[in-house]
Design a protein around this motif. Structure first.
Motif, short mmCIF file in Angstrom:
data_model
loop_
_atom_site.label_atom_id
_atom_site.label_comp_id
_atom_site.label_asym_id
_atom_site.label_seq_id
_atom_site.Cartn_x
_atom_site.Cartn_y
_atom_site.Cartn_z
N LYS A 93 0.85 -1.19 0.00
CA LYS A 93 0.00 0.00 0.00
C LYS A 93 0.89 1.24 0.00
O LYS A 93 1.95 1.25 0.63
CB LYS A 93 -0.91 0.00 1.22
N VAL A 94 0.44 2.28 -0.71
CA VAL A 94 1.24 3.50 -0.85
C VAL A 94 0.43 4.70 -0.37
O VAL A 94 -0.70 4.92 -0.81
CB VAL A 94 1.67 3.72 -2.31
N THR A 95 1.00 5.48 0.53
CA THR A 95 0.37 6.71 1.00
C THR A 95 1.40 7.83 0.95
O THR A 95 2.61 7.58 0.99
CB THR A 95 -0.16 6.57 2.44
N GLY A 96 0.92 9.06 0.87
CA GLY A 96 1.83 10.20 0.85
C GLY A 96 1.24 11.35 0.07
O GLY A 96 0.02 11.52 0.01
N ILE A 110 -1.72 10.97 -1.98
CA ILE A 110 -1.61 9.65 -2.62
C ILE A 110 -2.15 8.62 -1.65
O ILE A 110 -1.72 8.54 -0.50
CB ILE A 110 -0.16 9.32 -2.98
N ASN A 111 -3.11 7.85 -2.09
CA ASN A 111 -3.67 6.77 -1.29
C ASN A 111 -3.98 5.62 -2.25
O ASN A 111 -5.04 5.56 -2.83
CB ASN A 111 -4.94 7.21 -0.56
N GLY A 112 -3.00 4.74 -2.43
CA GLY A 112 -3.17 3.70 -3.44
C GLY A 112 -2.35 2.46 -3.17
O GLY A 112 -2.08 2.13 -2.01
N LYS A 125 -1.23 3.01 -8.40
CA LYS A 125 -2.59 3.40 -8.76
C LYS A 125 -3.37 3.80 -7.51
O LYS A 125 -3.16 3.24 -6.44
CB LYS A 125 -3.32 2.25 -9.48
N GLY A 126 -4.27 4.77 -7.68
CA GLY A 126 -5.09 5.20 -6.58
C GLY A 126 -6.17 4.16 -6.26
O GLY A 126 -6.59 3.40 -7.13
N ASN A 127 -6.60 4.13 -5.00
CA ASN A 127 -7.66 3.18 -4.60
C ASN A 127 -8.98 3.48 -5.27
O ASN A 127 -9.80 2.60 -5.48
CB ASN A 127 -7.84 3.20 -3.08
#
Length: 231
Positions: A93-96, A110-112, A125-127
């Motif tokens: 999971k990627v956040t920022g 960024i929440n993906g 990719k975004g959620n």
């Protein structure tokens, strides 16, 4: 004799299949951790793309940029701090947040998740898509490999204002390290008597089929800037 030959051939085929199945898979770098962009970049030389091919001759490109009065767009400059800050967890999971350049200067959350990863690039990719995605599609070839980060003006009032679309973000992987790839570009699309021109920036990797998507009178100049992400 024939029976022995058949047994040998079957044995060789089995060995070949076993070797094929034991072919090592590409080992991907573990990218888990917190990252922030550095304030230095590797500025590549501007490259010109036309339907006839790719031009790297600096004298030809500089001549073209001077005539168009856009040499400043491709001049190396200081890199702004905090272009990108992200966290990649153990579940990919990627956040920022990422800073969007252009006629609007703002941060986008960024929440993906990591949708694709290879030894040379990473696709985030975004959620979920933005509520109001951009519908602007420029004439001519796509500069980057993915749908770019864009900003658009919304009408009418009182709901007018800017929205930023971040459908996906592609990062480069070089030597096992992450890089934010920024493409600065100038485009001049012309088909028949009509044409459109302009310049912009996008965070992306260059579209490998760019020359194939251009018309005969189209010209695009692109410069890639690689900003290292520090862990």
């Amino acid at each position: 004799m024939k029976k022995q030959l058949l047994i040998i051939l079957l044995g060789l085929a089995a060995i070949g299949c076993k070797k094929e199945s034991n072919k090592p898979e590409e080992k991907l770098v573990n990218l888990q951790g917190n990252y922030h962009s550095s304030t230095t970049a590797d500025f590549g030389a501007p490259v010109m793309y036309t339907q006839r091919g790719i031009i790297t001759d600096a004298s030809i490109i500089n001549n073209y940029l001077s005539r168009k009065k856009i040499t400043d767009l491709f001049t190396p400059s200081a890199v702004q701090a905090d272009l990108l800050n992200i966290n990649i967890d153990a579940a990919s999971k990627v956040t920022g947040r990422v800073y969007i350049k252009g006629f609007i200067n703002a941060y986008k959350d960024i929440n993906g998740f990591i949708a694709e990863q290879s030894s040379s690039e990473l696709l985030i990719k975004g959620n979920k898509p933005d509520t109001i995605p951009s519908t602007y599609n420029p004439v001519g070839g796509g500069i980057g490999k993915t749908q770019p980060i864009t900003s658009v003006m919304l009408y009418p009032a009182p709901f007018g204002g800017f929205t930023i679309s971040l459908p996906q973000l592609r990062l480069a992987i070089i030597g096992g390290e992450l890089y934010l790839s920024e493409l600065a570009y100038y485009y001049h699309y012309q088909n028949g008597t009509s044409y459109v021109y302009g310049n912009s920036y996008t965070y992306d990797l260059l579209n490998p089929d760019l020359t194939k998507e251009l018309f005969s009178k189209d010209t695009i100049v692109v410069q890639q800037r690689l900003v290292k992400l520090i862990k």
